[in-house]
Motif scaffolding. Structure first.
Motif, PDB file in Angstrom:
ATOM      1  N   HIS A  43      35.826  53.412  44.457  1.00  0.00           N
ATOM      2  CA  HIS A  43      36.073  52.535  43.305  1.00  0.00           C
ATOM      3  C   HIS A  43      37.384  51.785  43.546  1.00  0.00           C
ATOM      4  CE1 HIS A  43      36.225  51.180  39.158  1.00  0.00           C
ATOM      5  NE2 HIS A  43      37.473  51.582  39.114  1.00  0.00           N
ATOM      6  N   SER A  44      37.318  50.468  43.435  1.00  0.00           N
ATOM      7  CA  SER A  44      38.509  49.640  43.603  1.00  0.00           C
ATOM      8  C   SER A  44      39.296  49.644  42.297  1.00  0.00           C
ATOM      9  CB  SER A  44      38.099  48.214  43.994  1.00  0.00           C
ATOM     10  OG  SER A  44      39.244  47.410  44.136  1.00  0.00           O
ATOM     11  N   HIS A  45      40.115  50.656  42.137  1.00  0.00           N
ATOM     12  CA  HIS A  45      40.825  50.873  40.876  1.00  0.00           C
ATOM     13  C   HIS A  45      42.010  49.939  40.655  1.00  0.00           C
ATOM     14  CE1 HIS A  45      43.304  53.052  43.690  1.00  0.00           C
ATOM     15  NE2 HIS A  45      44.196  53.345  42.754  1.00  0.00           N
ATOM     16  N   GLN A  46      42.437  49.222  41.675  1.00  0.00           N
ATOM     17  CA  GLN A  46      43.581  48.326  41.508  1.00  0.00           C
ATOM     18  C   GLN A  46      43.188  46.868  41.302  1.00  0.00           C
ATOM     19  OE1 GLN A  46      45.876  49.187  45.034  1.00  0.00           O
ATOM     20  NE2 GLN A  46      47.037  50.774  43.972  1.00  0.00           N
ATOM     21  N   GLY A  47      41.950  46.551  41.611  1.00  0.00           N
ATOM     22  CA  GLY A  47      41.495  45.173  41.458  1.00  0.00           C
ATOM     23  C   GLY A  47      40.985  44.932  40.048  1.00  0.00           C
ATOM     24  N   GLY A  48      41.157  43.737  39.579  1.00  0.00           N
ATOM     25  CA  GLY A  48      40.626  43.376  38.274  1.00  0.00           C
ATOM     26  C   GLY A  48      39.573  42.303  38.440  1.00  0.00           C
ATOM     27  N   TRP A  49      38.585  42.317  37.597  1.00  0.00           N
ATOM     28  CA  TRP A  49      37.510  41.332  37.714  1.00  0.00           C
ATOM     29  C   TRP A  49      37.680  40.252  36.670  1.00  0.00           C
ATOM     30  CZ3 TRP A  49      34.488  39.066  40.786  1.00  0.00           C
ATOM     31  CH2 TRP A  49      33.462  38.249  40.320  1.00  0.00           C
ATOM     32  N   ASP A  50      37.507  39.029  37.099  1.00  0.00           N
ATOM     33  CA  ASP A  50      37.525  37.865  36.238  1.00  0.00           C
ATOM     34  C   ASP A  50      36.322  37.018  36.657  1.00  0.00           C
ATOM     35  OD1 ASP A  50      37.909  35.336  35.129  1.00  0.00           O
ATOM     36  OD2 ASP A  50      40.053  35.301  35.553  1.00  0.00           O
ATOM     37  N   GLU A  66      34.656  27.057  50.098  1.00  0.00           N
ATOM     38  CA  GLU A  66      34.407  27.939  48.952  1.00  0.00           C
ATOM     39  C   GLU A  66      33.332  28.953  49.335  1.00  0.00           C
ATOM     40  OE1 GLU A  66      34.160  26.767  44.432  1.00  0.00           O
ATOM     41  OE2 GLU A  66      32.258  26.299  45.421  1.00  0.00           O
ATOM     42  N   LEU A  67      33.498  30.190  48.862  1.00  0.00           N
ATOM     43  CA  LEU A  67      32.489  31.234  49.059  1.00  0.00           C
ATOM     44  C   LEU A  67      32.217  31.922  47.737  1.00  0.00           C
ATOM     45  CD1 LEU A  67      33.652  33.125  52.301  1.00  0.00           C
ATOM     46  CD2 LEU A  67      31.690  31.605  52.069  1.00  0.00           C
ATOM     47  N   GLY A  68      31.024  32.452  47.604  1.00  0.00           N
ATOM     48  CA  GLY A  68      30.731  33.327  46.477  1.00  0.00           C
ATOM     49  C   GLY A  68      31.320  34.698  46.767  1.00  0.00           C
ATOM     50  N   ILE A  69      31.730  35.405  45.747  1.00  0.00           N
ATOM     51  CA  ILE A  69      32.387  36.700  45.912  1.00  0.00           C
ATOM     52  C   ILE A  69      31.527  37.667  46.726  1.00  0.00           C
ATOM     53  CG2 ILE A  69      31.578  37.772  43.767  1.00  0.00           C
ATOM     54  CD1 ILE A  69      35.111  38.070  45.278  1.00  0.00           C
ATOM     55  N   PHE A  70      30.193  37.548  46.637  1.00  0.00           N
ATOM     56  CA  PHE A  70      29.314  38.460  47.368  1.00  0.00           C
ATOM     57  C   PHE A  70      29.294  38.173  48.869  1.00  0.00           C
ATOM     58  CE2 PHE A  70      27.079  38.306  43.109  1.00  0.00           C
ATOM     59  CZ  PHE A  70      27.741  39.420  42.624  1.00  0.00           C
ATOM     60  N   ALA A  71      29.861  37.052  49.299  1.00  0.00           N
ATOM     61  CA  ALA A  71      29.967  36.727  50.724  1.00  0.00           C
ATOM     62  C   ALA A  71      31.318  37.168  51.288  1.00  0.00           C
ATOM     63  CB  ALA A  71      29.780  35.226  50.940  1.00  0.00           C
ATOM     64  N   THR A  72      32.082  37.928  50.499  1.00  0.00           N
ATOM     65  CA  THR A  72      33.396  38.402  50.931  1.00  0.00           C
ATOM     66  C   THR A  72      33.436  39.923  50.911  1.00  0.00           C
ATOM     67  OG1 THR A  72      34.502  38.631  48.792  1.00  0.00           O
ATOM     68  CG2 THR A  72      34.392  36.403  49.737  1.00  0.00           C
ATOM     69  N   ARG A  73      34.488  40.457  51.486  1.00  0.00           N
ATOM     70  CA  ARG A  73      34.728  41.903  51.455  1.00  0.00           C
ATOM     71  C   ARG A  73      35.850  42.223  50.463  1.00  0.00           C
ATOM     72  NH1 ARG A  73      31.442  45.536  54.192  1.00  0.00           N
ATOM     73  NH2 ARG A  73      33.286  46.819  54.342  1.00  0.00           N
ATOM     74  N   PRO A  75      38.004  43.546  47.434  1.00  0.00           N
ATOM     75  CA  PRO A  75      37.846  44.709  46.560  1.00  0.00           C
ATOM     76  C   PRO A  75      37.696  44.315  45.089  1.00  0.00           C
ATOM     77  CG  PRO A  75      40.120  44.494  47.234  1.00  0.00           C
ATOM     78  CD  PRO A  75      39.350  43.440  47.989  1.00  0.00           C
ATOM     79  N   CYS A  76      37.948  43.056  44.746  1.00  0.00           N
ATOM     80  CA  CYS A  76      37.748  42.576  43.373  1.00  0.00           C
ATOM     81  C   CYS A  76      36.278  42.208  43.220  1.00  0.00           C
ATOM     82  CB  CYS A  76      38.643  41.374  43.079  1.00  0.00           C
ATOM     83  SG  CYS A  76      40.389  41.774  43.160  1.00  0.00           S
ATOM     84  N   ARG A  77      35.521  43.083  42.576  1.00  0.00           N
ATOM     85  CA  ARG A  77      34.073  42.941  42.458  1.00  0.00           C
ATOM     86  C   ARG A  77      33.684  43.043  40.988  1.00  0.00           C
ATOM     87  NH1 ARG A  77      33.008  41.690  47.447  1.00  0.00           N
ATOM     88  NH2 ARG A  77      30.834  41.745  46.931  1.00  0.00           N
ATOM     89  N   PRO A  78      32.530  42.528  40.627  1.00  0.00           N
ATOM     90  CA  PRO A  78      32.089  42.659  39.236  1.00  0.00           C
ATOM     91  C   PRO A  78      32.015  44.111  38.772  1.00  0.00           C
ATOM     92  CG  PRO A  78      30.697  41.096  40.394  1.00  0.00           C
ATOM     93  CD  PRO A  78      31.603  41.710  41.419  1.00  0.00           C
ATOM     94  N   ASN A  79      31.666  45.029  39.671  1.00  0.00           N
ATOM     95  CA  ASN A  79      31.573  46.441  39.307  1.00  0.00           C
ATOM     96  C   ASN A  79      32.555  47.328  40.063  1.00  0.00           C
ATOM     97  OD1 ASN A  79      29.432  46.593  37.277  1.00  0.00           O
ATOM     98  ND2 ASN A  79      28.224  45.640  38.892  1.00  0.00           N
TER      99      ASN A  79
END
Length: 155
Positions: A43-50, A66-73, A75-79
């Motif tokens: 769990h990425s406990h330090q990242g915040g999702w916006d 530009e990239l979509g977040i799902f094309a990156t690694r 740690p800031c993820r929707p979940n």
């Protein structure tokens, strides 16, 4: 739908890299000895999702503008669920420790699950990547020698 997760341990980077499994989960480590790599969910406990992060400006040197977040690694993820394959150097079931050469999780990150890495499940016969990241290392071992700092355009 309510989905809950329970941490089974945490990442430690205080003296090298390791996963420290809580006492009540240590018996789950039996039989992992001998696997060279593990799949670790954390769990990425330090990242915040916006939601504005769904599209991100070019995070890697050769990536598109530009990239979509799902094309990156990132740690800031929707979940905030992340997965990493780690090369194992030592497993101590009694102490509940898995020593690894590296893990891209922050110190204290809660570990949600651990699975053995199996070539028949994780390694595709003919993987491909887009041109912008085709020059990245072909293995975890090579990754340690790659100039990631020169590749990243963020933080």
């Amino acid at each position: 739908m309510q989905i809950g997760y329970q941490a089974i341990g945490s990442v430690s980077s205080s003296e090298g890299f390791s996963i420290r499994v809580s006492p009540e989960w240590r018996d789950g480590l039996i039989g992992l000895e001998g696997f060279s790599h593990l799949v670790v969910f954390w769990h990425s406990h330090q990242g915040g999702w916006d939601p504005a992060m769904l599209r991100v400006p070019r995070p890697y040197r050769k990536a598109p503008d530009e990239l979509g977040i799902f094309a990156t690694r990132s740690p800031c993820r929707p979940n905030a669920i992340c997965q990493t394959v780690v090369p194992v150097s030592r497993i101590n079931v009694a102490e509940g420790t898995i020593s690894c050469h590296y893990i891209d999780a922050a110190d204290g990150s809660p570990v949600l699950d651990i699975k053995p890495w199996l070539a028949c499940c994780e390694r595709p016969a003919q993987p491909r990547s887009p041109d912008w990241c085709a020059h990245w290392p072909a293995s975890i071992e090579e990754s340690g020698r790659f100039d990631w700092a020169g590749e990243f355009l963020f933080g």
